[in-house]
Scaffold this motif. Structure first.
Motif, mmCIF file in Angstrom:
data_model
loop_
_atom_site.group_PDB
_atom_site.id
_atom_site.type_symbol
_atom_site.label_atom_id
_atom_site.label_comp_id
_atom_site.label_asym_id
_atom_site.label_seq_id
_atom_site.Cartn_x
_atom_site.Cartn_y
_atom_site.Cartn_z
ATOM 1 N N VAL A 96 0.842 -1.205 0.000
ATOM 2 C CA VAL A 96 0.000 0.000 0.000
ATOM 3 C C VAL A 96 0.873 1.249 0.000
ATOM 4 O O VAL A 96 0.704 2.151 -0.838
ATOM 5 C CB VAL A 96 -0.963 0.016 1.217
ATOM 6 C CG1 VAL A 96 -1.595 1.392 1.398
ATOM 7 C CG2 VAL A 96 -2.047 -1.044 1.053
ATOM 8 N N ASP A 97 1.841 1.308 0.916
ATOM 9 C CA ASP A 97 2.714 2.488 1.004
ATOM 10 C C ASP A 97 3.492 2.689 -0.303
ATOM 11 O O ASP A 97 3.645 3.820 -0.776
ATOM 12 C CB ASP A 97 3.705 2.347 2.170
ATOM 13 C CG ASP A 97 2.998 2.435 3.524
ATOM 14 O OD1 ASP A 97 1.840 2.897 3.549
ATOM 15 O OD2 ASP A 97 3.601 2.026 4.536
ATOM 16 N N ALA A 98 3.971 1.582 -0.850
ATOM 17 C CA ALA A 98 4.740 1.667 -2.095
ATOM 18 C C ALA A 98 3.860 2.181 -3.231
ATOM 19 O O ALA A 98 4.282 2.997 -4.058
ATOM 20 C CB ALA A 98 5.306 0.294 -2.450
ATOM 21 N N PHE A 99 2.623 1.726 -3.256
ATOM 22 C CA PHE A 99 1.678 2.124 -4.300
ATOM 23 C C PHE A 99 1.295 3.596 -4.165
ATOM 24 O O PHE A 99 1.168 4.303 -5.157
ATOM 25 C CB PHE A 99 0.437 1.233 -4.205
ATOM 26 C CG PHE A 99 0.017 0.644 -5.515
ATOM 27 C CD1 PHE A 99 0.782 -0.346 -6.110
ATOM 28 C CD2 PHE A 99 -1.125 1.086 -6.164
ATOM 29 C CE1 PHE A 99 0.401 -0.873 -7.341
ATOM 30 C CE2 PHE A 99 -1.510 0.568 -7.387
ATOM 31 C CZ PHE A 99 -0.747 -0.409 -7.977
ATOM 32 N N VAL A 100 1.126 4.045 -2.926
ATOM 33 C CA VAL A 100 0.823 5.464 -2.687
ATOM 34 C C VAL A 100 1.940 6.322 -3.276
ATOM 35 O O VAL A 100 1.700 7.270 -4.023
ATOM 36 C CB VAL A 100 0.656 5.760 -1.175
ATOM 37 C CG1 VAL A 100 0.633 7.266 -0.912
ATOM 38 C CG2 VAL A 100 -0.611 5.103 -0.633
ATOM 39 N N ALA A 101 3.184 5.968 -2.928
ATOM 40 C CA ALA A 101 4.333 6.755 -3.403
ATOM 41 C C ALA A 101 4.440 6.689 -4.924
ATOM 42 O O ALA A 101 4.730 7.701 -5.580
ATOM 43 C CB ALA A 101 5.617 6.233 -2.754
ATOM 44 N N ALA A 102 4.185 5.513 -5.494
ATOM 45 C CA ALA A 102 4.326 5.349 -6.944
ATOM 46 C C ALA A 102 3.260 6.150 -7.687
ATOM 47 O O ALA A 102 3.537 6.774 -8.718
ATOM 48 C CB ALA A 102 4.250 3.868 -7.312
ATOM 49 N N GLY B 134 -7.160 1.687 -3.632
ATOM 50 C CA GLY B 134 -8.286 1.713 -2.685
ATOM 51 C C GLY B 134 -8.631 0.319 -2.192
ATOM 52 O O GLY B 134 -8.859 0.109 -0.988
ATOM 53 N N VAL B 135 -8.659 -0.642 -3.097
ATOM 54 C CA VAL B 135 -8.989 -2.020 -2.711
ATOM 55 C C VAL B 135 -7.834 -2.645 -1.924
ATOM 56 O O VAL B 135 -8.059 -3.383 -0.956
ATOM 57 C CB VAL B 135 -9.353 -2.862 -3.958
ATOM 58 C CG1 VAL B 135 -9.423 -4.344 -3.618
ATOM 59 C CG2 VAL B 135 -10.693 -2.395 -4.523
ATOM 60 N N LEU B 136 -6.606 -2.322 -2.321
ATOM 61 C CA LEU B 136 -5.439 -2.846 -1.592
ATOM 62 C C LEU B 136 -5.449 -2.417 -0.122
ATOM 63 O O LEU B 136 -4.993 -3.144 0.754
ATOM 64 C CB LEU B 136 -4.162 -2.297 -2.225
ATOM 65 C CG LEU B 136 -3.384 -3.163 -3.183
ATOM 66 C CD1 LEU B 136 -2.189 -2.383 -3.698
ATOM 67 C CD2 LEU B 136 -2.938 -4.471 -2.531
ATOM 68 N N ARG B 137 -5.975 -1.230 0.115
ATOM 69 C CA ARG B 137 -6.018 -0.709 1.481
ATOM 70 C C ARG B 137 -6.954 -1.513 2.374
ATOM 71 O O ARG B 137 -6.763 -1.566 3.586
ATOM 72 C CB ARG B 137 -6.545 0.734 1.481
ATOM 73 C CG ARG B 137 -5.556 1.781 1.071
ATOM 74 C CD ARG B 137 -6.250 3.123 1.249
ATOM 75 N NE ARG B 137 -5.593 4.214 0.572
ATOM 76 C CZ ARG B 137 -4.540 4.870 1.067
ATOM 77 N NH1 ARG B 137 -4.045 4.541 2.226
ATOM 78 N NH2 ARG B 137 -4.004 5.844 0.378
#
Ligand code: ADP
Ligand code: MG
Length: 203
Positions: free
Chosen positions: A104-110, A136-139
């Motif tokens: 999730v954190d990596a996806f937010v930054a990406a 959103g679903v990953l969260r």
């Protein structure tokens, strides 16, 4: 644990899916762009396949960065630097041991990196309109995450059909971009689907 074999399977599966759908991506881009998205992505992922042994020999983070660099060099168009940025950013954040929260954190930054690179945002009929709902679903934790990820990727790509393009070449069409799926949204959905299949052991 994303071991070497898993890294290789991930890269190969994503690359092969994108390559298999190149004609579809080209048709989508022909409708609202210049018809090169399939060829661009095929060129990039053929280069990933050619380097797959070297790429997957590295740590997960380094292999993702290697994919990013390859895409920047080979894909071209708008999507090359943007997908390159996405993979480079994911590579900076992810290690061989990953849990959902780290993803999730990596996806937010990406996603932030892609937005900054593209000067773009959600709702503008781009790849971001798939990446963001997938985040959103990953969260959400819980069961059937793989199935929900695949569903959201597909529906999010379809949700770009009624959108008017605000960024990228399709924005030149204004209202006439309405009624067609965004090619980059479709390629992003393909990649999400492929990653989920590998992580579930179906590919
Ligand atoms: P080009 O538009 O240069 O021909 P491609 O056809 O390979 O490049 O890629 C087009 C896709 O790139 C679009 O469908 C869209 O999803 C994505 N895209 C274009 N510009 C942007 C942007 N500024 N931000 C995010 N995505 C973008
Ligand atoms: Mg194009």
């Amino acid at each position: 644990m994303i071991d070497r074999q898993t890294r290789k399977r991930l890269l190969k599966t994503v690359a092969n899916r994108v390559i298999a759908c190149a004609d579809e991506l080209t048709d989508l881009d022909r409708a609202i762009g210049d018809g090169d998205h399939g060829a661009n992505m095929r060129r990039g992922f053929e280069a990933v396949l050619a380097a797959v042994d070297d790429l997957s020999a590295k740590s997960f983070g380094e292999s993702l960065k290697g994919v990013g660099t390859t895409l920047v060099m080979k894909v071209g168009g708008a999507s090359g630097p943007l997908y390159g940025t996405l993979f480079l950013s994911l590579g900076k954040s992810l290690a061989d041991e990953v849990d959902r929260e780290q993803v999730v954190d990596a996806f937010v930054a990406a996603i932030e990196a892609v937005k900054a690179r593209g000067k773009s945002d959600i709702g503008q009929k781009t790849m971001l309109d798939v990446l963001y709902p997938v985040l959103g679903v990953l969260r959400e934790s819980g069961e059937d995450l793989p199935a929900r990820l695949k569903t959201v990727a597909r529906l999010a790509a379809e949700s770009t059909i009624p959108m008017k393009a605000i960024r990228g070449r399709a924005s030149f069409l204004g209202e006439r971009s309405i009624g067609h799926m965004d090619p980059g949204a479709r390629s992003a959905a393909l990649m999400v689907d492929a990653v989920v299949d590998v992580m579930e052991g179906f590919a």
